[in-house]
Enzyme design. Structure first.
Site: not given
Length: 696
Positions: A548, A634, A669
């Site tokens: 991320s 995501d 995600h």
């Protein structure tokens, strides 16, 4: 074991797209990888543009073919990691009146089962394995029983796109009611009578801006709008004080917050504002019901590392805030929990966490702390307010998680559970250390280390260096059943506690955001250089890993110090920083401007961001081996970011090292949703790390 990719790698077509801001023009050759109907893709992955799908599937196939030589290693790693997990594990029951609630797993099952025990023994409330049947993806959100214990509200995401549907179960019959609330953020807050609950609805841009109240047994279309946030730069959430007396409507971005209260026994009451938002001022609130006051954790009045104040129930505004625990620079208060007669708070100083207990009647305090060099401490509030018991967890990089109940009045610790490692674990076989690297500007960067006692520290060991460094999130030096698979093969496993996190206080966070963001990257590089200089590893023998915002870190350091690293593992990497921050239509862009800067409004922010944005700074140079991973649905880091990055890397890099991409076509995600499926993903990237480090 050498990884040899197929002769022909996928080549993304170039379709230049220009954009101009502040008189500066950017050219993006791979913008076409963003599906024009990406919002629909989040809800239904099958509608993905065929040209894009073909390209992504080609990348996935190329990666799998490249990794074929380590197929057996992946299976071995998976079996090892799985063997360290107690498959039929269960949590310590948490009491709430006549019941104690807990979760458990069954052997071979991917998802948890939520249960309670009472006078009639144990009963299953929600079996997530049954709910996940026939679903390619299943992620449980909130599971919250009503105060009456008669109903259970639960939420689940079936696409990985974080659109949660809330359902309500009658616990007497075990059947779900007709009540079904789609497109929520997942959180649930019951009223005191258990007749209605509050939730946040997510809009078409995936922004959580509206709070609704659903009354059990009524059509969802009739749900009352309770609060609507008009600033798209803010998030909205719902919760409850630990007393259960107040429903909280919490509005915040990354540096400013605002709270409204609704009496839980009067859920039809209009929300009452505690203190109007002021830029840079944060606060959260707990209820000291016996003394008619709120306890508020805040950074007001220059309390950078936060302090605790009080305000009366009937006048909670900022003008009535009075210090209870004054600000102490360098001691960051992380969280608070209030009970009837006691208050617990978590603090961090010099990177180590402690719990402080305060008796509310006289203010007497004592702390719970530990002696290990690096450890992770957690505080669990539980369900009960009128109790002297709190619960905490303790673990370190060598010590599996231990759970304790703690009597806040008598100071008695009761051991409840130790994380079991079925395949065996001897802590004395491993060494954990906390060292400090010196950054470019002299700052001391903590680095947590784990290695086997037999590993030679002469520079010959490979190293996996993990980092994050954004949003004030600290990465704890915790026990990892997966990291052991590297450490037992001679790796040094390291976590760099770089600026952008709050490891050394709020100032550590501020020094790694906005116009000081580059400190995050140079701190990580300094950590790697230190580990090499001190012979924990060598330059060019480090595999870096981050996900991320930590994936942005990976992209930045690959550009800035490619020769330091053997490989880069970038999971759901935020690498297309410029394009994302210039697009206000994306779900997370407006709330993110306080973290990175707003390049639409500020030329200074634009130029600074352009100096480090990983995708924009890919150049014709040699790079480490690179493995990027993303998720098609995501909503946080969209799939096209790693896809574009890999396409550009492959086109420009001047060496023949690996450039691999894997997009999970059925996840978002967090990657795969099942606990074993997730381990398979870890095994894949660890096999990559071992192979490029020639330890496969």
């Amino acid at each position: 074991m050498k990884l040899t990719p197929p002769a022909l790698a996928p080549v993304a077509a170039k379709h230049p797209v220009n954009d101009t801001h502040h008189g500066i023009t950017r050219t993006d050759n791979y913008a076409w990888l963003r599906d024009k109907d990406w919002r629909e893709v989040m809800r239904d992955p099958q509608v993905l543009d065929e040209e894009i799908r073909t390209y992504l599937e080609a990348e996935n196939a190329y990666t799998e073919e490249t990794l074929k030589p380590v197929a057996a290693l992946r299976e071995t790693l998976f079996a090892e990691m799985k063997g360290r997990i107690k498959e039929d594990d269960s949590s310590v029951p948490s009491p709430d009146g006549p019941y104690a609630y807990f979760s458990r797993y069954e052997e071979g099952a991917q998802h948890p089962i939520f249960c309670r025990s009472g006078a009639k023994g144990d009963e299953v409330l929600l079996d997530c394995n049954r709910e996940a049947e026939g679903q390619a993806y299943f992620h449980i959100g909130d599971v919250d029983h009503a105060p009456t214990h008669a109903l259970l509200a639960w939420s689940a995401d079936l696409k990985g796109s974080e659109y949660f549907t809330i359902k309500v179960r009658n616990l007497a019959t075990g059947k779900d009611l007709a009540d079904e609330v789609p497109d929520t953020a997942g959180g649930i807050a019951w009223d005191k009578a258990g007749k209605s609950f509050f939730y946040v609805r997510v809009d078409e841009e995936h922004r959580p801006l509206k709070v609704y109240r659903h009354v059990i047994g009524t059509p969802v279309a009739e749900d009352a709008l309770i609060y609507e946030e008009t600033d798209t730069g803010f998030y909205v959430g719902v919760g409850l004080t630990s007393s259960g007396n107040y429903v909280l409507i919490e509005t915040h971005d990354h540096q400013t917050s605002e709270i409204r209260l609704i009496p839980a026994d009067k859920p039809e009451t209009a929300p009452k504002l505690v203190a109007a938002r002021e830029e840079g001022i944060e606060y959260d609130i707990e209820d000291d019901a016996s003394r008619g006051r709120f306890l508020i954790l805040t950074n007001v009045d220059g309390a950078e590392d936060f302090k605790l104040v009080e305000a009366p129930h009937d006048a909670p505004g900022r003008e009535n805030w009075r210090d209870v625990v004054a600000h102490r620079p360098g001691t960051l208060i992380l969280a608070q929990v209030a009970y009837r007669d006691h208050h617990a708070r978590m603090e961090r100083r010099e990177g180590l966490t402690r719990i402080v207990i305060r008796r509310l009647s006289d203010g007497a305090e004592h702390e719970i702390s530990f002696d290990e060099e690096a450890y992770d401490l957690g505080l669990s509030a539980g369900y009960e307010y009128d109790t002297t018991l709190t619960r905490f967890t303790y673990n370190s990089m060598t010590t599996p998680r231990e759970t304790y109940d703690y009597d806040m009045e008598t100071r008695e610790r009761t051991f409840r559970k130790r994380q079991e490692v079925p395949s065996g674990h001897e802590p004395s076989d491993y060494v954990t250390q906390r060292v400090f690297a010196t950054a470019n500007d002299g700052a001391k960067v903590p680095v947590s280390l784990l290695y086997h006692k037999d590993t030679k520290l002469d520079g010959s060991a490979p190293c996996l260096l993990y980092g994050y460094g954004s949003y004030g999130i600290s990465i704890p030096p915790s026990f990892s059943v997966t990291a052991l698979s590297l450490v037992t093969r001679g790796f040094v496993y390291a976590i760099a506690h770089i600026r952008g996190g709050k490891d050394k206080g709020y100032g550590w966070y501020k020094a790694g955001k906005l116009m000081t963001k580059r400190n995050t990257f140079t701190d990580f590089i300094a950590a790697g250089e230190y580990l090499a200089a001190e012979k924990f590893t060598s330059r060019g023998e480090i595999v870096a890993q981050g996900g991320s915002a930590g994936g942005m870190l990976m992209g930045a350091v690959a550009n800035m110090a490619p020769d330091l690293f053997k490989g880069i593992i970038a999971e759901v990497p935020f690498v297309d920083v410029m394009a994302t921050m210039l697009d206000a239509s994306l779900p997370l862009t407006p709330p993110e401007w306080n973290e990175w800067g707003n390049p639409l409004m500020s030329e200074e922010a634009y130029r600074y961001m352009a100096s480090y944005s990983p995708y924009d700074n890919v150049s014709a140079q040699a790079y480490p081996h690179i493995f990027a991973l993303g998720g098609l649905t995501d909503p946080r880091v969209t799939y096209w970011e790693p896809a574009k990055w890999v396409a550009k890397l492959r086109a420009l890099r001047t060496d023949d090292k690996l450039t691999l991409l894997h997009i999970n076509m059925e996840a978002g995600h967090g990657g795969a949703s099942g606990r074993f499926d997730r381990l398979k993903e870890v095994a894949r990237v660890f096999a990559f790390a071992l192979a490029v480090s020639e330890r496969a």
